[in-house]
Enzyme design. Structure first.
Site, short mmCIF file in Angstrom:
data_model
loop_
_atom_site.label_atom_id
_atom_site.label_comp_id
_atom_site.label_asym_id
_atom_site.label_seq_id
_atom_site.Cartn_x
_atom_site.Cartn_y
_atom_site.Cartn_z
N CYS A 187 3.71 2.10 -4.09
CA CYS A 187 4.76 3.02 -3.65
C CYS A 187 5.65 2.43 -2.33
CB CYS A 187 4.12 4.42 -3.47
SG CYS A 187 3.10 4.74 -4.70
N HIS A 226 7.71 10.52 2.48
CA HIS A 226 7.36 10.17 1.17
C HIS A 226 6.75 11.35 0.06
CE1 HIS A 226 5.66 7.40 -1.44
NE2 HIS A 226 4.10 7.62 -1.48
N LYS A 282 11.73 13.95 -3.60
CA LYS A 282 10.69 13.62 -4.79
C LYS A 282 10.57 14.97 -5.45
CE LYS A 282 7.92 9.57 -3.56
NZ LYS A 282 8.35 9.34 -2.17
N HIS A 307 8.63 10.96 -8.85
CA HIS A 307 8.22 9.72 -7.90
C HIS A 307 8.55 8.54 -8.70
CE1 HIS A 307 6.02 7.13 -5.48
NE2 HIS A 307 4.80 7.71 -5.36
N PHE A 344 0.08 3.24 -2.41
CA PHE A 344 -1.35 3.23 -3.03
C PHE A 344 -1.96 1.77 -2.60
CE2 PHE A 344 -4.78 3.85 -6.24
CZ PHE A 344 -4.94 5.07 -6.20
#
Lengths: 429, 419
Positions: B170, B310, B342, B347, B406
């Site tokens: 991400c 994020h 988001k 996402h 991630f």
């Protein structure tokens, strides 16, 4: 934390190579001196006349892993990469915490996920594809009961980076490059700049390449990139820069260098192996093996280094090239050196160890750089195994014999399928 | 580092909220959601049956794709369209030598079709009698390799400066923009096409996130499912799309009279080095990425009026990121408004950093902060100003975009108004 412009010097304090000929740099170089190789026939082919070969890293030293269970959480190319990263840091005598974690970085060149490793996910998928149609409802129903969630973690393409950063407490700059054969060199370029610009004191840079999968091999065969066919003798197949070359063999492999800011390295008592004088990048603007028979990217990349004064022609006697025996790439690469140096390269030699180790793709420039470091410290230049003649030009000699090296700079180059070209100048301390 | 400065002179977007920049931005400011039932495959039996998909997309005849169509997958087609819009917007092509134009992208593995996948992988035998010596352009492996897209962009628009592709989950395209910024600053190129493309609207990739339980299961109410920082969040909503920004050396942009959205003034990238599947509870890594970006920008904390977080709508990410934000901005007066787009786009994974950096540049241009829709009651850090459910005026000259990958990679970008 403020970025400064300075005369910070970037040095190499550790290196590793994990290859088909072993995982000790000195031992692997000895293997290359003696014409060693280690290729295995891949699966089955539709021909009784010969096969397709790959290079496999046998006896991978998983003893360096802090936790053996991580093997299950990653595909093989990531495991090979992690072993190489840990070995390089050990070579540099870095232990967890010996470098300020925020000033310790990692850049990795990585290949795409090895999907062949992902059973039982495949089994379920195959059950759900019938007559060229995907039964999505069946797949959705059966998924959670049949597939371990670990499969998701295995598919992460940045696993070498992730696990190495955890194992070594690396909290600084980082990135995972996906630029085909130039990915590992790209990682080294970025690590160099991070140190030069004051964003890191030490950076692990390297690349990892896994065993190619059958469907990838088919693409390589169809394109003429891979050696294959009747009565193929893997020992004499890869002929870098030779007129009679017939393609390459893909191999597993990984390699990392530890780059450090010189003052910082001295302060912690590190063994300084070489200096990285400069790096450069450019691109072809197209896929490297589809465009014209001439490279513009690699000469431009090298000329930048000459113009910047980073390459000194009286110091440079060796180019560690990409040369993998491919029909198209080698001749274009060879011509690039003549173009870059305006044919003034009679005092230089060109070498490649891919006839021994195979095409290690994302790791190939890093392996070359690791060998270059040892050559600058007294090791001999490895010969290009199976070399006969370029059939082109004698202005740049291909190193056909093992030979000592007496100059102080080595140029390492990489030219990948994406068209990205990278070059590093390593210098004797 | 040199005195070279970097600005944004073109933006292109293909998203679940529109197939161009201004449509997407208008829908973001209006608080619309791109979520709906999945159309890419039949998800009736899947634990999650909805996503934020791109709608009514066509590449269009105007995009000069040449012979490269067979190299593209669903996601990178969005990327080419976004690049075309960004390049048209910037009017940069033809004003520079090809070697002065780079490409830096964050791209995910392509949304490969299950039938193609099985066909490829079940073939145990190789044919070595192939007579065709040309690359098999239609090979799915090449279409779906993350590194392919950068070369396609370079080939279409004749970019011969440094090109590269980053894959840090991400954080991919946030990092790609950061690297483009540094390449221009150090003089490796004058202009760089930077951004990302990704799609989770495909069964193989979607199934991975289902398996780890990361996706929202609010199947009855897809448009309320993405709820960053809300106490009832239950996972993220899968998205798809692309965003490409044209980054350019500031003096060059000014000399040619380019429209400038904003200036990139700071970039931080860090690794959390904690666990592959988890964030450190104290937010370290994210904190350091933000601190580095702010420090490099030479701005004060109070100059930053908006943080595009994020904010994935997952339990741990939002809680830890909120804590990290409260730590970084504890002494800011006023504190920045924190919002997550988001909540509307879902996402976009590898493309998330790019579309969110684009929103930040548009926020600077229009002096407006987009809302976080679906945020009713937060259980995250009380010292963070999560704004409101409607757009609001941007106070302060700069904004920040965070990406958390991630596996532990983080990136933070600071963009300010360019007077």
């Amino acid at each position: 934390m403020r970025i400064t412009t300075s005369d910070r010097q970037v040095v190499v304090t550790g290196r590793s190579v994990v290859s088909t000929l072993g995982d000790d740099v000195t031992q692997v170089m000895e293997g290359c001196y003696h014409g060693g190789d280690n290729f295995t026939e891949l699966g089955s082919t539709n021909s009784s006349n010969g096969g397709v070969y790959v290079g496999i890293c046998n006896d991978l030293d998983i003893g360096v892993l802090p936790d053996k269970k991580v093997r299950k959480a990653m595909v093989r190319k990531d495991l090979i990469g992690l072993v190489a990263a840990l070995k390089a840091s050990a070579d540099a005598r870095i232990t967890k915490g010996s470098i300020n974690p925020d000033q310790f970085g990692i850049y990795v060149g990585s290949s795409s996920t090895q999907i062949g490793d992902l059973e039982p996910y495949h089994r379920l998928l195959r059950q759900c594809v019938v007559n060229s149609s995907f039964d999505s409802k069946l797949f959705g129903r059966e998924l959670s009961g049949n597939v371990n969630p670990l499969v998701m973690l295995q598919t992460l393409m940045n696993n070498t980076l992730c696990y190495a950063s955890v194992a070594l407490d690396i909290r600084g700059v980082n990135g995972n490059f996906m630029d085909f054969q130039s990915a590992g060199a790209r990682a080294a370029v970025e690590g160099f700049h991070a140190i030069k610009e004051g964003r890191a004191e030490a950076v692990l840079v390297g690349g990892a390449s896994g065993c190619p999968e059958t469907f990838q091999m088919q693409q390589g065969i169809d394109s003429g990139y891979l050696a294959h066919g009747e009565a193929l003798d893997p020992e004499s197949t890869i002929k870098p820069y030779s007129q009679s070359r017939c393609g390459t063999i893909l191999s597993e492999g990984a390699s990392f260098l530890v780059l450090e800011e010189q003052v910082s390295a001295i302060r912690r008592g590190a063994n300084i192996l070489a200096r990285v004088a400069d790096v450069s990048m450019a691109s072809e603007g197209d896929f490297a093996f589809l465009n014209s028979d001439k490279s513009t990217g690699l000469p431009r990349c090298i000329k930048r280094l000459i113009e910047a004064g980073s390459i000194e022609l009286d110091k440079l006697g060796l180019i560690f090239g990409h040369g993998n025996g491919s029909l198209h790439g080698d001749i274009v690469e060879y011509q690039s050196y003549l173009d870059a140096f305006d044919n003034q390269c009679k005092s230089m030699k060109l070498t490649s160890t891919k006839a021994n180790l195979g095409e290690t793709t994302e790791a190939s420039a890093n392996i070359a750089a690791a060998f270059a470091v040892d050559i600058l410290n007294g090791a001999d230049i490895p010969p290009v195994k199976n070399f006969d003649s370029t059939g082109v030009n004698e202005n740049l000699a291909v190193s056909a014999e093992r030979a000592p090296y007496e100059k102080s700079q080595i140029l390492v180059t990489s030219r990948g399928f994406s068209g990205l070209c990278c070059a590093l100048v390593l210098e004797k301390i | 580092m040199s005195e070279r400065r970097v600005c944004i002179t073109g933006i292109g977007i293909v998203s679940p909220l529109g197939n161009d920049r201004e449509t997407t931005w208008g829908n973001i400011l209006d608080g619309k959601s791109g979520a709906g039932s999945i159309t890419a495959f039949d998800a009736e039996t899947w634990p999650t049956k909805f996503a934020c998909e791109v709608k009514d997309f066509s590449l269009g005849d105007e995009v000069p794709i040449g012979g490269y169509a067979s190299y593209l997958n669903r996601a990178t087609k969005y990327g080419v369209k976004a690049a075309y819009e960004a390049i048209s917007d910037s009017q940069i092509i033809g004003r520079l030598k090809p070697s002065d134009i780079g490409v830096s992208l964050g791209v995910g593995v392509g949304p490969i079709d299950p039938v193609e996948f099985v066909s490829m992988t079940e073939s145990a035998s190789l044919s070595i009698s192939a007579s065709d010596k040309k690359i098999s352009n239609s090979m799915p492996i090449l279409q779906n390799h993350p590194g392919t897209f950068a070369t396609v962009l370079a080939a279409i628009w004749n970019c011969r400066g440094p090109i590269s592709t980053i894959q840090t989950a991400c954080a991919s395209s946030g990092q790609a923009i950061g690297h483009a910024y540094r390449q221009i600053k150090r003089g490796e190129c004058i202009c760089c096409l930077s951004g990302g493309a990704d799609s989770l609207a495909a069964p193989l990739l979607f199934s991975g996130f289902c398996l780890i339980g990361a996706l929202s299961k609010r199947n009855s109410e897809p448009i309320t499912a993405s709820r960053p920082f809300d106490s009832s969040r239950d996972g993220f909503v899968a998205g798809e799309g692309a965003a490409i920004l044209v980054l350019e050396e500031l003096r060059h942009a000014r000399d040619r009279g380019a429209h400038i959205y904003g200036e990139v003034v700071g970039y931080g990238e860090t690794a959390s080095a904690y666990r592959i599947t988890d964030l450190p509870p104290d937010g370290r890594g994210i904190v350091e990425a933000m601190n580095f970006a702010i420090c490099e920008s030479e701005l004060s904390l109070s100059d930053i009026g908006y943080v595009n977080a994020h904010g994935t709508s997952t339990e741990v990410n939002d809680r830890v990121e909120a804590l990290a934000l409260s730590r970084v901005f504890s002494e800011a007066e006023p504190r920045p408004v924190v919002a997550s787009t988001k909540s509307q786009t879902g996402h976009l994974i590898s493309a998330a950093g790019a579309i969110e950096a684009s929103f930040c540049a548009l926020a600077v241009r229009d002096r407006v902060i987009p809302p976080t829709v679906n945020l009713e009651h937060t259980d995250c850090n009380e010292h963070v100003d999560f704004g409101v459910k409607r757009k609001q005026h941007l106070v302060g000259s700069a904004v920040m975009s965070n990406s958390i990958g991630f596996g532990g990679s983080n990136s933070s970008l600071v963009i300010r108004r360019c007077e």
